[in-house]
Design a protein around this motif. Structure first.
Motif, mmCIF file in Angstrom:
data_model
loop_
_atom_site.group_PDB
_atom_site.id
_atom_site.type_symbol
_atom_site.label_atom_id
_atom_site.label_comp_id
_atom_site.label_asym_id
_atom_site.label_seq_id
_atom_site.Cartn_x
_atom_site.Cartn_y
_atom_site.Cartn_z
ATOM 1 N N THR A 3 0.843 -1.197 0.000
ATOM 2 C CA THR A 3 0.000 0.000 0.000
ATOM 3 C C THR A 3 0.878 1.246 0.000
ATOM 4 N N ALA A 4 0.502 2.215 -0.830
ATOM 5 C CA ALA A 4 1.198 3.499 -0.877
ATOM 6 C C ALA A 4 0.295 4.575 -0.290
ATOM 7 N N TYR A 5 0.866 5.434 0.531
ATOM 8 C CA TYR A 5 0.118 6.468 1.247
ATOM 9 C C TYR A 5 0.620 7.844 0.799
ATOM 10 N N VAL A 6 -0.259 8.642 0.194
ATOM 11 C CA VAL A 6 0.097 9.979 -0.286
ATOM 12 C C VAL A 6 -0.246 11.004 0.792
ATOM 13 N N ALA A 7 0.735 11.791 1.191
ATOM 14 C CA ALA A 7 0.491 12.831 2.201
ATOM 15 C C ALA A 7 -0.543 13.824 1.683
ATOM 16 N N PRO A 8 -1.585 14.118 2.469
ATOM 17 C CA PRO A 8 -2.583 15.087 2.009
ATOM 18 C C PRO A 8 -2.015 16.498 1.950
ATOM 19 N N GLY A 9 -2.431 17.260 0.945
ATOM 20 C CA GLY A 9 -1.973 18.633 0.814
ATOM 21 C C GLY A 9 -2.277 19.435 2.071
ATOM 22 N N GLY A 10 -1.321 20.244 2.506
ATOM 23 C CA GLY A 10 -1.515 21.079 3.689
ATOM 24 C C GLY A 10 -1.173 20.408 4.995
ATOM 25 N N TRP A 11 -0.731 19.140 4.962
ATOM 26 C CA TRP A 11 -0.400 18.400 6.187
ATOM 27 C C TRP A 11 0.981 17.771 6.054
ATOM 28 N N HIS A 12 1.784 17.884 7.108
ATOM 29 C CA HIS A 12 3.007 17.095 7.182
ATOM 30 C C HIS A 12 2.626 15.659 7.522
ATOM 31 N N MET A 13 3.354 14.699 6.952
ATOM 32 C CA MET A 13 3.119 13.291 7.254
ATOM 33 C C MET A 13 4.384 12.685 7.858
ATOM 34 N N THR A 14 4.210 11.959 8.966
ATOM 35 C CA THR A 14 5.307 11.232 9.597
ATOM 36 C C THR A 14 4.846 9.807 9.897
ATOM 37 N N ALA A 15 5.811 8.954 10.219
ATOM 38 C CA ALA A 15 5.498 7.582 10.616
ATOM 39 C C ALA A 15 6.090 7.325 11.994
ATOM 40 N N HIS A 16 5.404 6.520 12.797
ATOM 41 C CA HIS A 16 5.927 6.170 14.109
ATOM 42 C C HIS A 16 5.440 4.781 14.492
ATOM 43 N N ARG A 17 6.103 4.198 15.503
ATOM 44 C CA ARG A 17 5.698 2.892 16.037
ATOM 45 C C ARG A 17 5.033 3.105 17.380
ATOM 46 N N ASP A 18 3.802 2.594 17.524
ATOM 47 C CA ASP A 18 3.067 2.832 18.766
ATOM 48 C C ASP A 18 3.457 1.828 19.842
ATOM 49 N N SER A 19 2.793 1.912 20.979
ATOM 50 C CA SER A 19 3.146 1.071 22.131
ATOM 51 C C SER A 19 2.902 -0.406 21.886
ATOM 52 N N LYS A 20 2.083 -0.717 20.886
ATOM 53 C CA LYS A 20 1.815 -2.112 20.540
ATOM 54 C C LYS A 20 2.699 -2.571 19.375
ATOM 55 N N HIS A 21 3.712 -1.767 19.057
ATOM 56 C CA HIS A 21 4.659 -2.068 17.981
ATOM 57 C C HIS A 21 3.979 -2.121 16.611
ATOM 58 N N VAL A 22 2.958 -1.303 16.459
ATOM 59 C CA VAL A 22 2.277 -1.155 15.172
ATOM 60 C C VAL A 22 2.710 0.185 14.571
ATOM 61 N N TYR A 23 3.002 0.178 13.288
ATOM 62 C CA TYR A 23 3.450 1.404 12.614
ATOM 63 C C TYR A 23 2.243 2.174 12.085
ATOM 64 N N ARG A 24 2.204 3.461 12.438
ATOM 65 C CA ARG A 24 1.064 4.301 12.067
ATOM 66 C C ARG A 24 1.526 5.620 11.450
ATOM 67 N N ILE A 25 0.593 6.268 10.759
ATOM 68 C CA ILE A 25 0.817 7.582 10.172
ATOM 69 C C ILE A 25 0.367 8.657 11.150
ATOM 70 N N ARG A 26 1.131 9.713 11.228
ATOM 71 C CA ARG A 26 0.701 10.909 11.958
ATOM 72 C C ARG A 26 0.688 12.076 10.984
ATOM 73 N N LEU A 27 -0.350 12.880 11.064
ATOM 74 C CA LEU A 27 -0.444 14.101 10.274
ATOM 75 C C LEU A 27 -0.425 15.288 11.219
ATOM 76 N N ASN A 28 0.255 16.367 10.822
ATOM 77 C CA ASN A 28 0.274 17.552 11.666
ATOM 78 C C ASN A 28 0.316 18.821 10.824
ATOM 79 N N LYS A 29 -0.007 19.931 11.468
ATOM 80 C CA LYS A 29 -0.039 21.232 10.812
ATOM 81 C C LYS A 29 1.111 22.122 11.296
ATOM 82 N N ASP A 30 2.238 21.507 11.633
ATOM 83 C CA ASP A 30 3.399 22.295 12.029
ATOM 84 C C ASP A 30 3.790 23.241 10.889
ATOM 85 N N ASP A 31 4.631 24.215 11.219
ATOM 86 C CA ASP A 31 5.031 25.204 10.211
ATOM 87 C C ASP A 31 5.626 24.530 8.976
ATOM 88 N N PRO A 32 5.435 25.130 7.802
ATOM 89 C CA PRO A 32 6.057 24.589 6.584
ATOM 90 C C PRO A 32 7.573 24.513 6.732
#
Length: 370
Positions: free
Chosen positions: A247-276
């Motif tokens: 699966t390919a995940y395209v970052a939505p316009g206007g949002w930064h996209m990051t990846a992280h591993r949660d407490s259950k060792h599952v990898y998830r996407i995080r989106l944020n509105k931090d400064d450009p």
């Protein structure tokens, strides 16, 4: 030196607005206008402009048809004028696949700030367009906007018509994986992504994270179009989404996209509105930097065509943290050799590859023969 520009729009008002905005840059000169696609094709051959602004919806011959003719008969950098509607976004993605250099959203003409933003974009993109590698970006006339042939697949049943891969069933992904791919791109990116993502095999044992510099709404249309032509599933990313292979995940316009591993060792996407970052949100650097701590994964990063240097420092950080593969697109296949050049200058790339070789290298790097 001035650069010669042709303005194409069926509206007298819009032709005047766009021409006036362009004329405010002393290095840009409007040498002619056209009212429809047919006139545009004729004027391109007659006047030989160095760049064209082209509307989509026009009588006699629309912008997409005109673009096909221009790119096959007299390749010229074209900036599309797009509406903010869903249909406008879909048409824009098709235009970029056909070889358009870039796009801007049409000004409303009623708000001075809107016009100012459009003027800035017009000047910046036209200046870049006149230096673009448009011949390399243009499609073959006989295959306009069609994807390259996908990786080998099971033969169709006797008598069945050949159909794009979107019609085929896409296997369910797994949340268990040891490889992760990240791709960053900008100007010229939609067409480059079209070529690379459509070549990835359906059994790719890795998720793919994609940052393409593009406004909201357009990234959704981009994801839908890539999904239509690819064996892997392509979606616009959502906050909290679990990463899956194939699966390919395209970052939505206007949002930064990051990846992280949660407490259950599952990898998830995080989106944020931090400064450009470097003027961009989403930013390739932000994505790549989020992957640096994920050293338990075999990480693979790609930077393709685009203006500026976004992603170069993030790729270097990934390489220094043990990323397996870091690829910069070769100058010869880039529409704009900006972002890959910056990565190469920093010695961030382990490989410099032509666009048509990137998918094969990624498949090999993750141990997938297709």
């Amino acid at each position: 030196m001035t650069y010669r520009i042709l303005v194409v729009d069926d509206s007298v008002f819009m032709r005047r607005i766009i021409s006036d905005l362009i004329a405010e840059d002393p290095e840009l000169e409007v040498i002619g206008t056209a009212r429809n696609g047919k006139e545009a094709v004729e004027q391109v051959k007659l006047l030989r402009p160095q760049a064209v602004t082209l509307d989509v919806e026009m009588p006699e011959m629309n912008g997409l048809e005109a673009l096909r003719h221009i790119m096959s008969e007299a390749p010229t950098p074209v900036i599309m004028l797009s509406s903010l509607t869903q249909e406008g976004a879909r048409e824009t993605i098709r235009a970029l696949e056909l070889g358009a250099f870039d796009f801007i959203c049409k000004p409303s003409g009623s708000i001075s700030l809107d016009l100012y933003k459009v003027k800035q974009q017009l000047h910046e993109k036209l200046r870049a367009a006149v230096k673009a590698n448009v011949k390399k970006a243009s499609p073959l006339a006989a295959q306009a906007a069609l994807p390259p042939k996908p990786a080998p697949a099971a033969p169709a049943a006797r008598g069945a018509a050949a159909v794009p891969n979107a019609a085929a069933d896409k296997p369910a992904g797994s949340t268990q994986f040891e490889h992760l791919i990240a791709i960053g791109t900008s100007t010229g990116g939609p067409r480059a992504l079209h070529h690379v993502v459509s070549q990835l095999p359906s059994n790719l044992p890795a998720p793919v994270l994609i940052v393409q510099h593009m406004p909201p709404n357009f990234t959704k249309s981009l994801a839908q179009r890539l999904n239509d032509v690819s064996r892997v599933k392509v979606v616009e990313a959502e906050d909290g989404q679990v990463l899956e292979t194939g699966t390919a995940y395209v970052a939505p316009g206007g949002w930064h996209m990051t990846a992280h591993r949660d407490s259950k060792h599952v990898y998830r996407i995080r989106l944020n509105k931090d400064d450009p970052r470097s003027g961009h949100r989403p930013s390739v650097d932000v994505l790549f930097e989020s992957l640096v701590p994920l050293k338990e994964l075999k990480r693979h990063a790609v930077i393709m065509t685009g203006m500026g240097s976004d992603g170069a420092r993030g790729m270097l950080a990934m390489r220094q943290s043990g990323a397996v593969t870091t690829i910069a697109e070769a100058e010869e296949s880039c529409v704009v050799y900006g972002m890959p050049r910056a990565a190469a200058k920093l010695n961030a790339a382990t490989d410099v590859l032509m666009q048509q070789d990137i998918a094969r290298k990624l498949a090999q790097s993750v141990g997938c023969s297709g």
